[in-house]
Design a protein around this motif. Structure first.
Motif, PDB file in Angstrom:
ATOM      1  N   GLN A 110       0.776  -1.170  -0.109  1.00 34.18           N
ATOM      2  CA  GLN A 110      -0.020   0.141   0.123  1.00 34.18           C
ATOM      3  C   GLN A 110       0.934   1.306  -0.095  1.00 34.18           C
ATOM      4  O   GLN A 110       2.036   1.157   0.700  1.00 34.18           O
ATOM      5  N   TYR A 111       0.469   2.405  -0.681  1.00 36.08           N
ATOM      6  CA  TYR A 111       1.064   3.696  -0.643  1.00 36.08           C
ATOM      7  C   TYR A 111       0.186   4.606  -0.295  1.00 36.08           C
ATOM      8  O   TYR A 111      -1.096   4.452  -0.818  1.00 36.08           O
ATOM      9  N   ALA A 112       0.266   5.584   0.747  1.00 37.40           N
ATOM     10  CA  ALA A 112      -0.709   6.686   1.140  1.00 37.40           C
ATOM     11  C   ALA A 112       0.066   7.730   1.332  1.00 37.40           C
ATOM     12  O   ALA A 112       1.119   7.867   1.633  1.00 37.40           O
ATOM     13  N   SER A 113      -0.615   8.802   0.776  1.00 40.03           N
ATOM     14  CA  SER A 113      -0.089  10.176   1.107  1.00 40.03           C
ATOM     15  C   SER A 113      -1.042  11.197   1.628  1.00 40.03           C
ATOM     16  O   SER A 113      -2.028  11.029   1.339  1.00 40.03           O
ATOM     17  N   GLU A 114      -0.314  12.348   2.253  1.00 39.84           N
ATOM     18  CA  GLU A 114      -1.221  13.502   2.500  1.00 39.84           C
ATOM     19  C   GLU A 114      -1.963  14.251   1.402  1.00 39.84           C
ATOM     20  O   GLU A 114      -2.917  14.645   1.406  1.00 39.84           O
ATOM     21  N   GLU A 115      -1.463  13.853   0.345  1.00 36.57           N
ATOM     22  CA  GLU A 115      -2.060  14.676  -0.776  1.00 36.57           C
ATOM     23  C   GLU A 115      -3.021  13.781  -1.764  1.00 36.57           C
ATOM     24  O   GLU A 115      -3.416  14.293  -2.704  1.00 36.57           O
ATOM     25  N   ARG A 116      -3.372  12.437  -1.212  1.00 38.80           N
ATOM     26  CA  ARG A 116      -4.340  11.895  -1.768  1.00 38.80           C
ATOM     27  C   ARG A 116      -5.327  11.239  -1.125  1.00 38.80           C
ATOM     28  O   ARG A 116      -4.973  10.801  -0.030  1.00 38.80           O
ATOM     29  N   ALA A 117      -6.578  11.206  -1.531  1.00 37.90           N
ATOM     30  CA  ALA A 117      -7.669  10.898  -0.578  1.00 37.90           C
ATOM     31  C   ALA A 117      -7.681   9.414  -0.143  1.00 37.90           C
ATOM     32  O   ALA A 117      -7.782   9.425   1.039  1.00 37.90           O
ATOM     33  N   ALA A 118      -7.217   8.327  -1.190  1.00 38.63           N
ATOM     34  CA  ALA A 118      -7.545   7.124  -0.644  1.00 38.63           C
ATOM     35  C   ALA A 118      -6.015   6.401  -0.771  1.00 38.63           C
ATOM     36  O   ALA A 118      -5.031   6.796  -1.589  1.00 38.63           O
ATOM     37  N   VAL A 119      -5.977   5.251  -0.179  1.00 37.66           N
ATOM     38  CA  VAL A 119      -4.937   4.265  -0.087  1.00 37.66           C
ATOM     39  C   VAL A 119      -4.563   3.896  -1.572  1.00 37.66           C
ATOM     40  O   VAL A 119      -5.713   3.426  -2.061  1.00 37.66           O
ATOM     41  N   VAL A 120      -3.543   3.629  -1.944  1.00 40.40           N
ATOM     42  CA  VAL A 120      -3.317   2.863  -3.526  1.00 40.40           C
ATOM     43  C   VAL A 120      -2.968   1.552  -2.959  1.00 40.40           C
ATOM     44  O   VAL A 120      -1.942   1.357  -2.419  1.00 40.40           O
ATOM     45  N   ASP A 121      -3.428   0.475  -3.478  1.00 36.61           N
ATOM     46  CA  ASP A 121      -3.219  -1.059  -3.371  1.00 36.61           C
ATOM     47  C   ASP A 121      -2.261  -1.216  -4.415  1.00 36.61           C
ATOM     48  O   ASP A 121      -2.662  -1.123  -5.682  1.00 36.61           O
ATOM     49  N   CYS A 122      -1.078  -1.734  -4.171  1.00 37.65           N
ATOM     50  CA  CYS A 122      -0.012  -1.967  -5.087  1.00 37.65           C
ATOM     51  C   CYS A 122       0.716  -3.326  -4.939  1.00 37.65           C
ATOM     52  O   CYS A 122       1.740  -3.438  -5.344  1.00 37.65           O
ATOM     53  N   GLY A 123       0.240  -4.077  -4.087  1.00 39.31           N
ATOM     54  CA  GLY A 123       0.778  -5.525  -3.926  1.00 39.31           C
ATOM     55  C   GLY A 123      -0.057  -6.425  -3.092  1.00 39.31           C
ATOM     56  O   GLY A 123      -1.164  -6.023  -3.044  1.00 39.31           O
ATOM     57  N   ASP A 124       0.465  -7.199  -2.009  1.00 42.66           N
ATOM     58  CA  ASP A 124      -0.127  -7.851  -1.394  1.00 42.66           C
ATOM     59  C   ASP A 124      -0.793  -7.111   0.099  1.00 42.66           C
ATOM     60  O   ASP A 124      -0.215  -6.104   0.186  1.00 42.66           O
ATOM     61  N   ASP A 125      -1.769  -7.620   0.386  1.00 40.29           N
ATOM     62  CA  ASP A 125      -2.473  -6.993   1.619  1.00 40.29           C
ATOM     63  C   ASP A 125      -1.422  -6.950   2.881  1.00 40.29           C
ATOM     64  O   ASP A 125      -1.171  -7.931   3.312  1.00 40.29           O
ATOM     65  N   PRO A 126      -0.824  -5.620   3.229  1.00 35.27           N
ATOM     66  CA  PRO A 126      -0.038  -5.694   4.397  1.00 35.27           C
ATOM     67  C   PRO A 126      -0.725  -6.241   5.701  1.00 35.27           C
ATOM     68  O   PRO A 126      -0.074  -6.693   6.715  1.00 35.27           O
ATOM     69  N   LEU A 157      -7.940   7.738   7.673  1.00 34.64           N
ATOM     70  CA  LEU A 157      -6.421   7.900   6.682  1.00 34.64           C
ATOM     71  C   LEU A 157      -5.929   9.319   7.226  1.00 34.64           C
ATOM     72  O   LEU A 157      -5.050   9.577   7.246  1.00 34.64           O
ATOM     73  N   HIS A 158      -6.828  10.365   7.090  1.00 32.28           N
ATOM     74  CA  HIS A 158      -6.381  11.848   7.185  1.00 32.28           C
ATOM     75  C   HIS A 158      -6.648  12.319   8.648  1.00 32.28           C
ATOM     76  O   HIS A 158      -6.826  13.331   8.734  1.00 32.28           O
ATOM     77  N   ASP A 159      -6.905  11.414   9.583  1.00 39.00           N
ATOM     78  CA  ASP A 159      -7.012  11.968  10.749  1.00 39.00           C
ATOM     79  C   ASP A 159      -5.979  13.084  11.343  1.00 39.00           C
ATOM     80  O   ASP A 159      -4.894  12.749  11.141  1.00 39.00           O
ATOM     81  N   ARG A 160      -6.522  13.987  12.082  1.00 40.06           N
ATOM     82  CA  ARG A 160      -5.585  14.995  12.628  1.00 40.06           C
ATOM     83  C   ARG A 160      -5.301  14.598  13.985  1.00 40.06           C
ATOM     84  O   ARG A 160      -5.957  14.014  14.797  1.00 40.06           O
ATOM     85  N   THR A 161      -4.035  15.147  14.475  1.00 37.32           N
ATOM     86  CA  THR A 161      -3.868  14.810  16.013  1.00 37.32           C
ATOM     87  C   THR A 161      -3.074  16.146  16.557  1.00 37.32           C
ATOM     88  O   THR A 161      -2.436  16.614  15.960  1.00 37.32           O
ATOM     89  N   PRO A 162      -3.112  16.172  17.812  1.00 36.73           N
ATOM     90  CA  PRO A 162      -2.346  17.169  18.698  1.00 36.73           C
ATOM     91  C   PRO A 162      -0.843  16.389  18.509  1.00 36.73           C
ATOM     92  O   PRO A 162      -1.124  15.440  18.632  1.00 36.73           O
TER      93      PRO A 162
END
Ligand SMILES: O=P(O)(O)OC[C@H]1O[C@](O)(COP(=O)(O)O)[C@@H](O)[C@@H]1O
Ligand SMILES: [Mg+2]
Ligand SMILES: [Mg+2]
Length: 289
Positions: A66-82, A267-272
Motif C-alpha cells: 500500500q502507498y498513501a500520502s497526505e496529498e491523495r484521498a485514498a490508499v493505493v493498493d499496489c501489492g499484497d495486503d499488508p 486515513l487523514h485523521d489529525r492529532t495534537p
C-alpha cells in the motif's frame, strides 16, 4: 549503513535517491494549484509533483502493498495486503512545510513504513524518518534497532551520526498555532517552557523537530480552541515523527498518551502533536490532565 530488511532498505534508498531530485524539482514549482488536499489545504504545485514522483516509485517496489500520502484521498493498493501478508504499507508527507516554498525556507519529506494496513497505529511502524531540505539535504532514519542521520548527495546516503539520541539537557522549543487560540491549560504550560528554553519555530515540522533532536527540547502543535484535533496528520506526520523521537530516547504524545498508541479512525485523521525530552512531555501531560 543499510537497513537489514531488504524491502525497508529499498524504500529508504528510493526516498533517499528521490530527495535530490525533489530538491532540484522545487525550482519553478513554488506556485499553488487550484486544488485542495484531503485536509482541505490548498496544494502547492510541488506537493502534487512530489507525491506523484514518490507514488510512482514506491508503488513499484516488491513487498510494498500500500502507498498513501497526505496529498491523495485514498490508499493505493499496489501489492499484497499488508494486513494479511508480510508486505508493508508506506505513508508519506511528500513535502512537509510546503508553505515555506514561498519564503524559501526549510521543508522536508516524511515517511513511515507500517507492518499493517492503513490507517494503522504508530506502533505498527517498522521504520520511519524524514528528509530535511536544509542548507544540505539530510535524512534521519529510525528503525527498531537505531536512529541514524545521513547526508544525501548524488543518490548516495552517507552516515554522519550513528545511534542518534536526543540530548539530555533541553535547549529549544517551538509551539504551533496562534497564542489566543491555545487552550488555557496549554498556555500555562507554554509560559513555563518559554521562560526556560529558547524559541525556535520555522513553520515546517521537520525543521523544528530536527532542532529538537539536535539540541534537546520540545516541539508541539497543540489542540487549539478552533481545532480540538490540532493541525497535523496522524498517519503522515504524528506517527512517523513520534516513532523517530521515541527511538531517539524522547517521548511523543497527543496530550494524554504516546502518539504510537492512538487508534486511527480514518486515513487523514489529525492529532495534537508533542515530541521531545521525556521530562518535558511528562510535564505537558500533567498540565493537560
Ligand atoms: O502555519 P502554521 O500554523 O505555523 O503550521 C505549521 C505546520 O504546518 C505544517 O506545515 C503542515 O505540514 P504540510 O506543509 O505538510 O501541510 C507543518 O510542517 C508545520 O509544523
Ligand atoms: Mg506536513
Ligand atoms: Mg505536506
Amino acid at each position: 549503513m543499510t537497513v537489514s530488511d531488504p524491502v525497508v532498505e529499498t524504500v529508504v534508498a528510493t526516498i533517499g535517491r528521490s530527495a535530490t531530485e525533489i530538491r532540484q524539482g522545487l525550482i519553478g514549482r513554488r506556485g499553488t494549484v487550484d486544488e485542495e488536499n484531503p485536509s482541505g489545504e490548498t496544494q502547492a504545485e510541488a506537493d502534487v509533483w512530489a507525491d506523484e514522483l514518490l507514488g510512482d516509485r514506491l508503488t513499484g517496489i516488491g513487498g510494498v502493498g500500500q502507498y498513501a500520502s497526505e496529498e491523495r484521498a485514498a490508499v493505493v493498493d499496489c501489492g499484497d495486503d499488508p494486513a494479511a501478508t508480510d508486505a508493508y504499507a508506506v505513508a508519506v508527507d511528500p513535502l512537509d512545510g510546503s508553505s515555506n516554498l514561498t519564503s524559501n525556507n526549510t521543508m522536508g519529506t516524511i515517511f513511515g513504513v507500517y507492518d499493517a494496513a492503513l490507517p494503522a497505529r504508530g506502533d505498527a511502524l517498522v521504520a520511519a524518518g524524514f528528509v530535511l531540505y536544509g542548507p544540505i539535504t539530510t535524512m534521519v532514519l529510525a528503525t527498531d534497532e537505531t536512529v541514524t542521520e545521513y547526508e544525501l548527495s548524488g543518490g548516495e546516503r552517507t552516515v554522519v551520526e550513528r545511534d542518534l539520541t536526543i540530548p539530555a539537557e533541553p535547549v529549544v522549543y517551538g509551539f504551533g498555532g496562534r497564542v489566543p487560540d491555545w487552550p488555557d491549560d496549554f498556555r500555562a504550560y507554554a509560559r513555563e517552557i518559554e521562560s526556560e528554553l529558547k524559541l525556535r519555530y520555522g513553520g515546517a515540522l521537520i525543521g523544528d523537530v530536527n532542532q529538537v533532536l539536535t539540541y534537546g527540547g520540545t516541539f508541539g502543535y497543540p489542540a487549539l480552541e478552533s481545532r480540538p484535533d490540532g493541525k497535523l496528520r496522524l498517519q503522515f506526520e504524528g506517527n512517523p515523527i513520534g516513532y523517530v523521537v521515541e527511538r531517539a530516547g524522547g517521548r511523543s504524545s497527543n496530550g494524554t498518551q504516546s502518539l504510537l498508541t492512538v487508534e486511527p479512525d480514518a486515513l487523514h485523521d489529525r492529532t495534537p502533536l508533542h515530541v521531545g525530552n521525556g521530562e518535558l512531555i511528562d510535564r505537558l501531560e500533567a498540565a493537560l490532565a
